[in-house]
Design a protein around this motif. Sequence first.
Motif, PDB file in Angstrom:
ATOM      1  N   ASN A 144      23.867  -3.997  29.859  1.00  0.00           N
ATOM      2  CA  ASN A 144      23.795  -5.185  28.999  1.00  0.00           C
ATOM      3  C   ASN A 144      22.396  -5.408  28.432  1.00  0.00           C
ATOM      4  OD1 ASN A 144      26.501  -5.682  29.296  1.00  0.00           O
ATOM      5  ND2 ASN A 144      26.236  -7.247  30.884  1.00  0.00           N
ATOM      6  N   GLU A 145      21.376  -5.288  29.271  1.00  0.00           N
ATOM      7  CA  GLU A 145      20.002  -5.509  28.809  1.00  0.00           C
ATOM      8  C   GLU A 145      19.638  -4.515  27.717  1.00  0.00           C
ATOM      9  OE1 GLU A 145      15.504  -5.017  30.580  1.00  0.00           O
ATOM     10  OE2 GLU A 145      17.075  -5.685  31.955  1.00  0.00           O
ATOM     11  N   GLN A 146      19.997  -3.248  27.910  1.00  0.00           N
ATOM     12  CA  GLN A 146      19.693  -2.238  26.901  1.00  0.00           C
ATOM     13  C   GLN A 146      20.447  -2.524  25.607  1.00  0.00           C
ATOM     14  OE1 GLN A 146      20.508   0.926  29.910  1.00  0.00           O
ATOM     15  NE2 GLN A 146      19.093   2.070  28.626  1.00  0.00           N
ATOM     16  N   LYS A 147      21.717  -2.902  25.716  1.00  0.00           N
ATOM     17  CA  LYS A 147      22.516  -3.188  24.516  1.00  0.00           C
ATOM     18  C   LYS A 147      21.968  -4.401  23.775  1.00  0.00           C
ATOM     19  CE  LYS A 147      26.836  -1.042  25.953  1.00  0.00           C
ATOM     20  NZ  LYS A 147      28.251  -1.210  26.264  1.00  0.00           N
ATOM     21  N   ASP A 148      21.512  -5.416  24.529  1.00  0.00           N
ATOM     22  CA  ASP A 148      20.955  -6.619  23.899  1.00  0.00           C
ATOM     23  C   ASP A 148      19.671  -6.322  23.136  1.00  0.00           C
ATOM     24  OD1 ASP A 148      23.041  -8.070  24.962  1.00  0.00           O
ATOM     25  OD2 ASP A 148      21.867  -8.931  26.613  1.00  0.00           O
ATOM     26  N   ASN A 149      18.903  -5.330  23.600  1.00  0.00           N
ATOM     27  CA  ASN A 149      17.619  -5.012  22.975  1.00  0.00           C
ATOM     28  C   ASN A 149      17.718  -3.958  21.877  1.00  0.00           C
ATOM     29  OD1 ASN A 149      16.248  -6.816  24.649  1.00  0.00           O
ATOM     30  ND2 ASN A 149      15.938  -5.270  26.232  1.00  0.00           N
ATOM     31  N   MET A 150      18.913  -3.466  21.619  1.00  0.00           N
ATOM     32  CA  MET A 150      19.096  -2.430  20.601  1.00  0.00           C
ATOM     33  C   MET A 150      19.110  -3.026  19.205  1.00  0.00           C
ATOM     34  SD  MET A 150      22.006   0.108  22.195  1.00  0.00           S
ATOM     35  CE  MET A 150      22.786   0.142  20.611  1.00  0.00           C
ATOM     36  N   LYS A 151      18.591  -2.262  18.289  1.00  0.00           N
ATOM     37  CA  LYS A 151      18.709  -2.612  16.869  1.00  0.00           C
ATOM     38  C   LYS A 151      20.100  -2.197  16.410  1.00  0.00           C
ATOM     39  CE  LYS A 151      14.140  -3.335  16.398  1.00  0.00           C
ATOM     40  NZ  LYS A 151      13.759  -3.983  17.613  1.00  0.00           N
ATOM     41  N   SER A 152      20.581  -2.789  15.330  1.00  0.00           N
ATOM     42  CA  SER A 152      21.941  -2.530  14.866  1.00  0.00           C
ATOM     43  C   SER A 152      22.186  -1.060  14.506  1.00  0.00           C
ATOM     44  CB  SER A 152      22.258  -3.412  13.660  1.00  0.00           C
ATOM     45  OG  SER A 152      21.358  -3.122  12.610  1.00  0.00           O
ATOM     46  N   TYR A 153      21.164  -0.343  14.124  1.00  0.00           N
ATOM     47  CA  TYR A 153      21.322   1.055  13.712  1.00  0.00           C
ATOM     48  C   TYR A 153      21.158   2.035  14.887  1.00  0.00           C
ATOM     49  CZ  TYR A 153      16.230   0.797  13.786  1.00  0.00           C
ATOM     50  OH  TYR A 153      14.933   0.593  14.160  1.00  0.00           O
ATOM     51  N   GLN A 154      20.812   1.533  16.081  1.00  0.00           N
ATOM     52  CA  GLN A 154      20.582   2.420  17.219  1.00  0.00           C
ATOM     53  C   GLN A 154      21.875   2.735  17.967  1.00  0.00           C
ATOM     54  OE1 GLN A 154      17.508  -0.034  19.124  1.00  0.00           O
ATOM     55  NE2 GLN A 154      16.168   1.767  19.013  1.00  0.00           N
ATOM     56  N   THR A 155      21.864   3.886  18.621  1.00  0.00           N
ATOM     57  CA  THR A 155      22.991   4.308  19.444  1.00  0.00           C
ATOM     58  C   THR A 155      22.506   4.457  20.877  1.00  0.00           C
ATOM     59  OG1 THR A 155      23.971   5.508  17.596  1.00  0.00           O
ATOM     60  CG2 THR A 155      24.689   6.143  19.801  1.00  0.00           C
ATOM     61  N   LEU A 156      23.187   3.803  21.803  1.00  0.00           N
ATOM     62  CA  LEU A 156      22.844   3.931  23.219  1.00  0.00           C
ATOM     63  C   LEU A 156      23.454   5.202  23.793  1.00  0.00           C
ATOM     64  CD1 LEU A 156      21.545   2.659  25.734  1.00  0.00           C
ATOM     65  CD2 LEU A 156      23.683   1.467  26.131  1.00  0.00           C
ATOM     66  N   THR A 157      24.740   5.405  23.525  1.00  0.00           N
ATOM     67  CA  THR A 157      25.446   6.593  24.021  1.00  0.00           C
ATOM     68  C   THR A 157      26.147   7.250  22.846  1.00  0.00           C
ATOM     69  OG1 THR A 157      25.890   5.392  26.069  1.00  0.00           O
ATOM     70  CG2 THR A 157      27.103   7.430  25.723  1.00  0.00           C
ATOM     71  N   ASN A 158      25.796   8.501  22.567  1.00  0.00           N
ATOM     72  CA  ASN A 158      26.478   9.223  21.495  1.00  0.00           C
ATOM     73  C   ASN A 158      27.957   9.354  21.821  1.00  0.00           C
ATOM     74  OD1 ASN A 158      24.145   9.633  19.957  1.00  0.00           O
ATOM     75  ND2 ASN A 158      23.649  11.525  21.030  1.00  0.00           N
ATOM     76  N   ASP A 159      28.786   9.300  20.795  1.00  0.00           N
ATOM     77  CA  ASP A 159      30.231   9.417  20.984  1.00  0.00           C
ATOM     78  C   ASP A 159      30.586  10.755  21.627  1.00  0.00           C
ATOM     79  OD1 ASP A 159      30.295   7.026  19.630  1.00  0.00           O
ATOM     80  OD2 ASP A 159      31.292   7.808  17.845  1.00  0.00           O
ATOM     81  N   PHE A 160      31.577  10.745  22.518  1.00  0.00           N
ATOM     82  CA  PHE A 160      32.099  11.964  23.110  1.00  0.00           C
ATOM     83  C   PHE A 160      33.475  11.703  23.686  1.00  0.00           C
ATOM     84  CE2 PHE A 160      30.065   9.993  26.805  1.00  0.00           C
ATOM     85  CZ  PHE A 160      31.034  10.141  27.784  1.00  0.00           C
ATOM     86  N   THR A 161      34.206  12.777  23.893  1.00  0.00           N
ATOM     87  CA  THR A 161      35.452  12.726  24.660  1.00  0.00           C
ATOM     88  C   THR A 161      35.346  13.780  25.758  1.00  0.00           C
ATOM     89  OG1 THR A 161      36.549  14.355  23.275  1.00  0.00           O
ATOM     90  CG2 THR A 161      36.850  12.022  22.674  1.00  0.00           C
ATOM     91  N   LEU A 162      36.051  13.595  26.816  1.00  0.00           N
ATOM     92  CA  LEU A 162      36.015  14.511  27.946  1.00  0.00           C
ATOM     93  C   LEU A 162      36.355  15.943  27.515  1.00  0.00           C
ATOM     94  CD1 LEU A 162      35.569  14.637  31.023  1.00  0.00           C
ATOM     95  CD2 LEU A 162      37.994  14.150  31.307  1.00  0.00           C
ATOM     96  N   GLU A 163      37.320  16.075  26.607  1.00  0.00           N
ATOM     97  CA  GLU A 163      37.757  17.400  26.166  1.00  0.00           C
ATOM     98  C   GLU A 163      36.639  18.185  25.481  1.00  0.00           C
ATOM     99  OE1 GLU A 163      41.271  14.611  25.904  1.00  0.00           O
ATOM    100  OE2 GLU A 163      39.179  14.539  25.347  1.00  0.00           O
ATOM    101  N   ALA A 164      35.709  17.489  24.835  1.00  0.00           N
ATOM    102  CA  ALA A 164      34.652  18.148  24.077  1.00  0.00           C
ATOM    103  C   ALA A 164      33.458  18.553  24.946  1.00  0.00           C
ATOM    104  CB  ALA A 164      34.174  17.228  22.953  1.00  0.00           C
ATOM    105  N   LEU A 165      33.493  18.214  26.219  1.00  0.00           N
ATOM    106  CA  LEU A 165      32.375  18.491  27.121  1.00  0.00           C
ATOM    107  C   LEU A 165      32.622  19.781  27.903  1.00  0.00           C
ATOM    108  CD1 LEU A 165      31.800  14.860  28.414  1.00  0.00           C
ATOM    109  CD2 LEU A 165      30.641  16.031  26.541  1.00  0.00           C
ATOM    110  N   PRO A 166      31.577  20.299  28.579  1.00  0.00           N
ATOM    111  CA  PRO A 166      31.771  21.521  29.371  1.00  0.00           C
ATOM    112  C   PRO A 166      32.962  21.406  30.318  1.00  0.00           C
ATOM    113  CG  PRO A 166      29.443  20.949  29.297  1.00  0.00           C
ATOM    114  CD  PRO A 166      30.194  19.812  28.654  1.00  0.00           C
TER     115      PRO A 166
END
Length: 190
Positions: free
Chosen positions: A112-134
């Motif tokens: 929550n603290e990290q999300k509250d301090n993010m700018k609107s254009y920032q990404t905390l976690t890049n999008d992914f799905t389990l299938e696309a990972l190793p």
Amino acid sequence: MAKRKKRNEWFDWIKALLLAFGLAFIVRMFLFAPIVVDGPSMLPTLHDRDQMIVNKFSYHFQEPERYDIVVFHASAQKDFIKRVIGLPGEHVAVEDNVLYIDGEEVEEPFLNEQKDNMKSYQTLTNDFTLEALPGGHEVIPEGHVFVLGDNRGNSTDSRMLGVIPIEQIVGKTNLIYWPFNRIQIVGKED
């Protein structure tokens, strides 16, 4: 007589020291162990050089739970510390900084603290799905967990390593004992 008493006294000291070392060895090998956080991957929850206690026996009685902070063998030489996000049989995905488990949005209060301090254009976690990972799994296999660092932009975790076998988990940790100004118990909300 005096020599015999002195010899018995030395023998008692040696027995006491051996017993103390033996108990310390047993505690260190099977129950609790210290670990030093190395790097920024768990910021802001854990800081680089925080010293913690690892509970090595808790997972002998229970399975890891979502949001547990665990230490696991990433390689023969290196242990990592991360947070359990996904459990066996679950599908994990992130889209637009939102965690989805089996298609349902899941709160991550420790971010929550990290999300509250993010700018609107920032990404905390890049999008992914389990299938696309190793490993390309559709769901997390039995006997495995999916882990992420709290500092999602700077963490080597299941997104690169794949799912982690539970047998590689050393234990659960939540007690920071050093430095003094950071002494605390971190939980699922932190």
